[in-house]
Design a protein around this motif. Sequence first.
Motif, PDB file in Angstrom:
ATOM      1  N   LEU A 154      88.404  -4.584 -98.021  1.00  0.00           N
ATOM      2  CA  LEU A 154      88.543  -3.497 -97.048  1.00  0.00           C
ATOM      3  C   LEU A 154      89.330  -2.331 -97.639  1.00  0.00           C
ATOM      4  O   LEU A 154      89.030  -1.163 -97.359  1.00  0.00           O
ATOM      5  CB  LEU A 154      89.240  -4.018 -95.787  1.00  0.00           C
ATOM      6  N   ILE A 155      90.320  -2.641 -98.465  1.00  0.00           N
ATOM      7  CA  ILE A 155      91.086  -1.582 -99.134  1.00  0.00           C
ATOM      8  C   ILE A 155      90.182  -0.799-100.087  1.00  0.00           C
ATOM      9  O   ILE A 155      90.281   0.434-100.196  1.00  0.00           O
ATOM     10  CB  ILE A 155      92.283  -2.188 -99.899  1.00  0.00           C
ATOM     11  N   VAL A 156      89.276  -1.505-100.760  1.00  0.00           N
ATOM     12  CA  VAL A 156      88.319  -0.832-101.652  1.00  0.00           C
ATOM     13  C   VAL A 156      87.405   0.080-100.843  1.00  0.00           C
ATOM     14  O   VAL A 156      87.142   1.228-101.238  1.00  0.00           O
ATOM     15  CB  VAL A 156      87.492  -1.868-102.443  1.00  0.00           C
ATOM     16  N   TYR A 157      86.921  -0.406 -99.699  1.00  0.00           N
ATOM     17  CA  TYR A 157      86.069   0.428 -98.844  1.00  0.00           C
ATOM     18  C   TYR A 157      86.820   1.683 -98.391  1.00  0.00           C
ATOM     19  O   TYR A 157      86.244   2.773 -98.316  1.00  0.00           O
ATOM     20  CB  TYR A 157      85.602  -0.355 -97.618  1.00  0.00           C
ATOM     21  N   LYS A 158      88.098   1.522 -98.117  1.00  0.00           N
ATOM     22  CA  LYS A 158      88.899   2.675 -97.704  1.00  0.00           C
ATOM     23  C   LYS A 158      89.018   3.682 -98.840  1.00  0.00           C
ATOM     24  O   LYS A 158      88.923   4.906 -98.619  1.00  0.00           O
ATOM     25  CB  LYS A 158      90.287   2.214 -97.256  1.00  0.00           C
TER      26      LYS A 158
ATOM     27  N   ASN B 147      99.234  -3.959 -97.170  1.00  0.00           N
ATOM     28  CA  ASN B 147      99.836  -5.261 -96.866  1.00  0.00           C
ATOM     29  C   ASN B 147      99.394  -5.800 -95.504  1.00  0.00           C
ATOM     30  O   ASN B 147     100.014  -6.711 -94.958  1.00  0.00           O
ATOM     31  CB  ASN B 147     101.363  -5.160 -96.900  1.00  0.00           C
ATOM     32  N   ALA B 148      98.333  -5.245 -94.961  1.00  0.00           N
ATOM     33  CA  ALA B 148      97.881  -5.643 -93.622  1.00  0.00           C
ATOM     34  C   ALA B 148      97.259  -7.038 -93.642  1.00  0.00           C
ATOM     35  O   ALA B 148      96.772  -7.514 -94.668  1.00  0.00           O
ATOM     36  CB  ALA B 148      96.871  -4.632 -93.092  1.00  0.00           C
TER      37      ALA B 148
END
Length: 216
Positions: free
Chosen positions: A205-209, A174-175
């Motif tokens: 970015l969540i996918v990269y994480k 949720n960032a």
Amino acid sequence: MKAEKYSYRKNYGLLLMFFIVISGLYIFALFLSRNYTESHIKNEFTNRKSEIFDQTLVPFNDFFQNRIPEVSFYQGFLDSVQAGKYAYSILSSYPFVREIGFFDLQFNNDHNLNYGFIVNNLRIQPKTITFFTVSRSGLNKNTIRDRGQMGLHSEEINNIGVKLATYIDKLQPNAKLSDKDILKVFYTIRPGQITYLNIPRVNDLIVYKSIMEGNL
């Protein structure tokens, strides 16, 4: 009847004193006038210097705050033709910019590709690197596809990778990206050089994480 005679006695001491007083007042007036003029000139110079300095910074601020972030408008779909148009616009508008380099980066988890920046399962590799300059003949373009030559620019890729990996490692679903995050993560500022990474969406970015953590 005798005519009365009047005689005047010259007082040289009084005349000298009068001359000294007048001279002193004159010198004092000159001193005050000089100080006032000097102070006025200094204030005027300071004001003008501030105005000139502010005017000098206008193109730099416009370039940094407005033109660089335009890259993100393309959402990563900036092809060579559009990149050339963008580069020519920048190079012809801002004389202090001498060269623009575009790094076409791919983010993946392909373990067969052992080059570029690698952290856990996330790999950031350049597909091509294109440099643009401008001369009297127009826009000059130099595209690098050779892996060995691209390795000469590995420092830039590593800097980008370290900052991005450090950020997404702590990223929450949720960032929201703040201006401070953008400046800290996606900009690298060094003397004579600014590196800017196209700002992905938070979902990307969540996918990269997830890739970095081995979940994808």
